[in-house]
Motif scaffolding. Structure first.
Motif, PDB file in Angstrom:
ATOM      1  N   GLN A   8      62.114  -6.503  24.600  1.00  0.00           N
ATOM      2  CA  GLN A   8      63.379  -6.808  23.717  1.00  0.00           C
ATOM      3  C   GLN A   8      64.525  -5.567  24.212  1.00  0.00           C
ATOM      4  O   GLN A   8      64.015  -4.502  24.217  1.00  0.00           O
ATOM      5  N   ILE A  10      67.638  -3.874  22.168  1.00  0.00           N
ATOM      6  CA  ILE A  10      68.406  -3.386  20.882  1.00  0.00           C
ATOM      7  C   ILE A  10      69.481  -2.448  21.420  1.00  0.00           C
ATOM      8  O   ILE A  10      69.417  -1.304  21.601  1.00  0.00           O
ATOM      9  N   ASP A  12      73.940  -2.442  20.923  1.00  0.00           N
ATOM     10  CA  ASP A  12      75.235  -3.040  20.496  1.00  0.00           C
ATOM     11  C   ASP A  12      76.352  -3.302  21.557  1.00  0.00           C
ATOM     12  O   ASP A  12      77.277  -3.985  21.001  1.00  0.00           O
ATOM     13  N   THR A  17      73.646  -6.412  27.030  1.00  0.00           N
ATOM     14  CA  THR A  17      72.542  -7.076  26.929  1.00  0.00           C
ATOM     15  C   THR A  17      72.583  -8.319  27.585  1.00  0.00           C
ATOM     16  O   THR A  17      71.405  -8.768  27.791  1.00  0.00           O
ATOM     17  N   ARG A  32      64.501 -11.041  24.559  1.00  0.00           N
ATOM     18  CA  ARG A  32      65.078 -11.253  23.265  1.00  0.00           C
ATOM     19  C   ARG A  32      66.049 -10.056  23.158  1.00  0.00           C
ATOM     20  O   ARG A  32      65.740  -8.994  23.300  1.00  0.00           O
ATOM     21  N   SER A  33      67.419 -10.207  22.397  1.00  0.00           N
ATOM     22  CA  SER A  33      68.163  -9.223  22.323  1.00  0.00           C
ATOM     23  C   SER A  33      68.793  -9.175  20.976  1.00  0.00           C
ATOM     24  O   SER A  33      68.720 -10.356  20.168  1.00  0.00           O
ATOM     25  N   ASN A  34      68.951  -8.030  20.588  1.00  0.00           N
ATOM     26  CA  ASN A  34      69.551  -7.709  19.131  1.00  0.00           C
ATOM     27  C   ASN A  34      70.588  -6.663  19.299  1.00  0.00           C
ATOM     28  O   ASN A  34      70.621  -5.710  20.017  1.00  0.00           O
ATOM     29  N   ASP A  36      71.895  -4.818  16.615  1.00  0.00           N
ATOM     30  CA  ASP A  36      71.836  -3.698  15.879  1.00  0.00           C
ATOM     31  C   ASP A  36      70.358  -3.312  15.409  1.00  0.00           C
ATOM     32  O   ASP A  36      69.261  -4.121  15.575  1.00  0.00           O
ATOM     33  N   SER A  39      68.309  -5.782  12.771  1.00  0.00           N
ATOM     34  CA  SER A  39      67.771  -6.814  13.171  1.00  0.00           C
ATOM     35  C   SER A  39      66.570  -6.808  14.225  1.00  0.00           C
ATOM     36  O   SER A  39      65.681  -7.826  14.374  1.00  0.00           O
ATOM     37  N   GLY A  40      67.068  -5.662  15.219  1.00  0.00           N
ATOM     38  CA  GLY A  40      65.843  -5.434  15.960  1.00  0.00           C
ATOM     39  C   GLY A  40      64.655  -5.294  15.637  1.00  0.00           C
ATOM     40  O   GLY A  40      63.650  -5.708  16.136  1.00  0.00           O
ATOM     41  N   GLU A  43      62.999  -8.551  14.522  1.00  0.00           N
ATOM     42  CA  GLU A  43      62.668  -9.360  15.581  1.00  0.00           C
ATOM     43  C   GLU A  43      61.675  -8.825  16.314  1.00  0.00           C
ATOM     44  O   GLU A  43      60.470  -9.586  16.870  1.00  0.00           O
TER      45      GLU A  43
END
Length: 129
Positions: A8, A10, A12, A17, A32-34, A36, A39-40, A43
């Motif tokens: 993952q 995380i 900004d 990303t 998977r990426s977030n 912020d 939300s990270g 997730e």
């Protein structure tokens, strides 16, 4: 059957990303990426990654706050974290390690070094939960 290792991101920085996602997928990671921290964290609870790549400077919830929240959650504290940050001050590195970061890589970084660190930790780490 081969189960892909889950990573993952995380951070900004959307371009970072996207680029890292493509690179990691070529290495056969499920990614998977977030963009912020909040939300990270949410997730991470669903995705149960084998490793997290985390930026420190993000709007809203900082990477330090994400590290602290991960450490406070018994189901998530087992996930190794690679901090990837332009904030290279020694005190920031020390704080990240104190909060549980496994590695600290400075931006700009060599993707081969990140891939190597992820290969090492995902080989030895069961998914969270």
């Amino acid at each position: 059957m081969f189960e892909p290792r889950r990573v993952q991101l995380i951070d900004d920085e959307r371009d970072l990303t996207v680029g890292l996602t493509l690179r990691l997928r070529r290495e056969r990671y499920e990614v998977r990426s977030n963009l912020d921290g909040a939300s990270g964290l949410a997730e991470a609870a669903r995705f149960r990654p084998h490793a997290i790549v985390l930026d420190l400077r993000m709007p809203g919830m900082s990477g330090f706050e994400v590290l602290a929240a991960l450490a406070a959650d018994p189901a998530l504290r087992v996930i190794p974290v690679v901090v990837l940050s332009a904030n290279v001050a020694e005190r920031s590195q020390d704080r990240a390690y104190a909060l549980g970061a496994r590695y600290f890589l400075s931006k700009p970084f060599a993707s081969s070094e990140l891939i190597g660190r992820l290969a090492e930790i995902t080989a030895e780490t069961p998914a969270a939960g």
